[in-house]
Design a protein around this motif. Structure first.
Motif, PDB file in Angstrom:
ATOM      1  N   ASP A 177      66.227 109.575   5.074  1.00 29.11           N
ATOM      2  CA  ASP A 177      64.834 110.022   5.006  1.00 29.11           C
ATOM      3  C   ASP A 177      64.557 111.118   6.041  1.00 29.11           C
ATOM      4  O   ASP A 177      64.035 112.189   5.712  1.00 29.11           O
ATOM      5  CB  ASP A 177      63.931 108.811   5.243  1.00 29.11           C
ATOM      6  N   LEU A 178      64.917 110.832   7.289  1.00 36.10           N
ATOM      7  CA  LEU A 178      64.593 111.749   8.386  1.00 36.10           C
ATOM      8  C   LEU A 178      65.802 112.602   8.782  1.00 36.10           C
ATOM      9  O   LEU A 178      65.677 113.798   9.058  1.00 36.10           O
ATOM     10  CB  LEU A 178      64.102 110.940   9.598  1.00 36.10           C
ATOM     11  N   PHE A 187      52.881 110.170  -2.643  1.00 36.66           N
ATOM     12  CA  PHE A 187      52.545 111.028  -1.496  1.00 36.66           C
ATOM     13  C   PHE A 187      53.027 112.458  -1.743  1.00 36.66           C
ATOM     14  O   PHE A 187      52.270 113.433  -1.614  1.00 36.66           O
ATOM     15  CB  PHE A 187      53.180 110.381  -0.256  1.00 36.66           C
ATOM     16  N   ASN A 222      55.035 111.349  13.286  1.00 35.10           N
ATOM     17  CA  ASN A 222      55.918 112.206  12.469  1.00 35.10           C
ATOM     18  C   ASN A 222      56.510 113.260  13.409  1.00 35.10           C
ATOM     19  O   ASN A 222      56.279 114.456  13.258  1.00 35.10           O
ATOM     20  CB  ASN A 222      55.149 112.840  11.313  1.00 35.10           C
ATOM     21  N   LYS A 237      63.451 115.964  -1.162  1.00 31.81           N
ATOM     22  CA  LYS A 237      64.597 115.508  -0.386  1.00 31.81           C
ATOM     23  C   LYS A 237      64.555 113.991  -0.267  1.00 31.81           C
ATOM     24  O   LYS A 237      63.487 113.415  -0.502  1.00 31.81           O
ATOM     25  CB  LYS A 237      64.629 116.149   0.993  1.00 31.81           C
ATOM     26  N   TYR A 295      64.131 113.058  15.104  1.00 31.42           N
ATOM     27  CA  TYR A 295      63.031 112.841  14.148  1.00 31.42           C
ATOM     28  C   TYR A 295      62.651 111.375  14.255  1.00 31.42           C
ATOM     29  O   TYR A 295      63.380 110.485  13.830  1.00 31.42           O
ATOM     30  CB  TYR A 295      63.473 113.207  12.731  1.00 31.42           C
ATOM     31  N   HIS A 313      66.395 115.823   6.965  1.00 39.73           N
ATOM     32  CA  HIS A 313      65.614 116.969   7.470  1.00 39.73           C
ATOM     33  C   HIS A 313      66.294 117.584   8.701  1.00 39.73           C
ATOM     34  O   HIS A 313      66.381 118.811   8.824  1.00 39.73           O
ATOM     35  CB  HIS A 313      64.211 116.533   7.878  1.00 39.73           C
ATOM     36  N   GLN A 318      62.684 102.430   0.008  1.00 36.25           N
ATOM     37  CA  GLN A 318      63.246 103.197   1.128  1.00 36.25           C
ATOM     38  C   GLN A 318      64.042 102.332   2.103  1.00 36.25           C
ATOM     39  O   GLN A 318      64.623 102.828   3.052  1.00 36.25           O
ATOM     40  CB  GLN A 318      62.131 103.910   1.893  1.00 36.25           C
ATOM     41  N   TYR A 348      60.306 121.585   6.148  1.00 37.16           N
ATOM     42  CA  TYR A 348      60.116 122.010   7.547  1.00 37.16           C
ATOM     43  C   TYR A 348      60.723 123.384   7.836  1.00 37.16           C
ATOM     44  O   TYR A 348      60.359 124.026   8.810  1.00 37.16           O
ATOM     45  CB  TYR A 348      60.637 120.936   8.506  1.00 37.16           C
ATOM     46  N   PHE A 408      50.551 120.790   7.684  1.00 35.67           N
ATOM     47  CA  PHE A 408      51.650 120.249   6.891  1.00 35.67           C
ATOM     48  C   PHE A 408      51.635 120.788   5.455  1.00 35.67           C
ATOM     49  O   PHE A 408      52.661 121.206   4.917  1.00 35.67           O
ATOM     50  CB  PHE A 408      51.481 118.722   6.901  1.00 35.67           C
ATOM     51  N   TRP A 464      56.621 103.542  11.735  1.00 37.28           N
ATOM     52  CA  TRP A 464      55.955 102.675  10.756  1.00 37.28           C
ATOM     53  C   TRP A 464      56.715 101.387  10.424  1.00 37.28           C
ATOM     54  O   TRP A 464      56.121 100.421   9.969  1.00 37.28           O
ATOM     55  CB  TRP A 464      55.642 103.453   9.468  1.00 37.28           C
ATOM     56  N   GLN A 483      59.702 108.268  13.855  1.00 36.53           N
ATOM     57  CA  GLN A 483      58.474 107.685  13.314  1.00 36.53           C
ATOM     58  C   GLN A 483      58.419 106.242  13.810  1.00 36.53           C
ATOM     59  O   GLN A 483      59.377 105.755  14.415  1.00 36.53           O
ATOM     60  CB  GLN A 483      58.487 107.731  11.775  1.00 36.53           C
TER      61      GLN A 483
END
Ligand code: SOE
Length: 368
Positions: free
Chosen positions: A180-181, A6, A252, A95, A152, A184, A167, A124, A314, A156, A154
């Motif tokens: 992961d989040l 990705f 997201n 990151k 933050y 950020h 992950q 971001y 994005f 999924w 999500q």
């Protein structure tokens, strides 16, 4: 480039665009994509890489390569970045920076010793509305900063059939939503309000076993699915960060609010062209959040893009970032976030892990 998932796509797209939209004294040749997956040939063909390599160590030694772009899972970052630095290459790394504070410090040391630019891609920061928020803070429009509120979310991982990928494993990812989040959110907090000094956390894993990616049995999830942190920053600022991969309806949703003595700002990535600003110096009868569409020529990065009101997305954040990387390389200037920033971010996340485990407030400088 090492890796090709990705982020490989997002970065390749940005490399193709950056010198077209920004006026830079460089050309980009996508020389080699390195990795260990069969589909790399197709990837290289699609994005215009000249070659594919299955030996990244050899690739980073090549004289005809100036920049190494690392888009692999987190556990590989440190060794790749250190090797690239030793070979005198400028480095871009996805990151979160690495698994531990220690590893990040090694990366920072290697880059410093080699005199190369290191850029850690917390993209971001390169959203024009976020860069504009930074200007408002620096111009004192918010007054003294009282609090930071980062979220933050999500959703999924709510699906129990989602496989137990890298992950979801501590040895490969360092943490779950936290790394992961949360990486950020901590980056944005450091960018906009300052350095966290203590953290008090609660972490939760909602689903502890998942099918293995090869479907042969189940794997143990040994990272957090959600993490909640209370923060103290240098000075008097306080705040919180909440991250979750189990917040249904949020795809997201990276958002924050900052409250100061003279004003406040609010940002939500899924409406990334907008920044909400409240000016508390106005007569109280006129107060209220106004929504600023950050697409004016005067907004950060917008000179390179479209006329007023023609929104961006994005993928543009990666292009903006790489333009800044080129400027740093050209001017010999520092770019942020770099591997030192990465170390500071991971230190906060490690402090959060310690806090959740030991059920107490942890000072960031306890992590050494
Ligand atoms: C997955 O949660 C992910 O791809 C993150 O790893 C990225 O950093 C974020 O931009 C989008 O979500």
């Amino acid at each position: 480039m090492i890796g090709g998932g990705f982020m490989g796509r997002a970065h390749s797209n940005a490399w193709m665009k950056v010198t077209k939209f920004f006026d830079l004294p460089y050309d980009v040749n996508l020389k080699v994509v390195a990795g260990d997956k069969n589909r790399l040939e197709k990837f290289a063909d699609n994005w215009g890489f000249e070659e594919v390599s299955y030996d990244w160590r050899e690739t980073v030694k090549r004289d005809d390569i100036d920049i190494v772009d690392i888009v692999t899972p987190t556990y590989m970052h440190a060794q790749m970045a250190i090797e690239a630095a030793k070979n005198g290459k400028h480095i871009i790394c996805e990151k979160p920076c690495a698994l531990t504070y220690d590893e990040c410090m090694e990366m920072a040391k290697a880059a410093k010793e080699a005199g190369v630019v290191s850029y850690l891609n917390h993209n971001y920061r390169r959203v024009p509305a976020v860069a504009f928020a930074k200007q408002l803070v620096e111009d004192g429009r918010l007054g003294d900063i009282l609090s930071w509120h980062g979220q933050y979310f999500q959703d999924w991982l709510l699906n129990p059939d989602m496989p137990c990928g890298w992950q979801m494993q501590n040895e490969y990812a360092g943490g779950g939503a936290l790394y992961d989040l949360g990486s950020h959110s901590v980056d944005l907090a450091r960018f906009l309000v300052g350095e966290p000094v203590s953290v008090t956390s609660l972490h939760r894993t909602f689903i502890e076993e998942r099918p293995l990616p090869n479907k042969e049995g189940k794997g143990v999830v040994d990272v957090d699915d959600a993490a909640y942190m209370l923060l103290e920053f240098e000075g008097k600022t306080v705040g919180s960060i909440e991250v979750s991969r189990f917040a249904c309806g949020n795809k997201n949703a990276n958002s924050f609010a900052v409250y100061g003595t003279k004003g406040a700002i609010r940002f939500q990535f899924q409406r990334m062209n907008e920044l909400e600003f409240l000016d508390y110096t106005q007569p109280v009868s006129e107060q209220g959040y106004r929504t600023i569409l950050c697409t004016e020529y005067d907004h950060p990065y917008l000179k390179a893009w479209w006329p007023s009101g023609h929104i961006i997305g994005f993928e543009h954040t990666f292009v903006n970032a790489f333009a800044d990387v080129f400027s740093a390389i050209h001017d010999g200037a520092e770019i942020t976030p770099n591997f030192e920033d990465g170390a500071s971010i991971i230190r906060v996340l490690e402090a959060s892990k310690k806090s959740a485990k030991e059920n107490r407030r942890v000072f960031v400088n306890e992590i050494i």
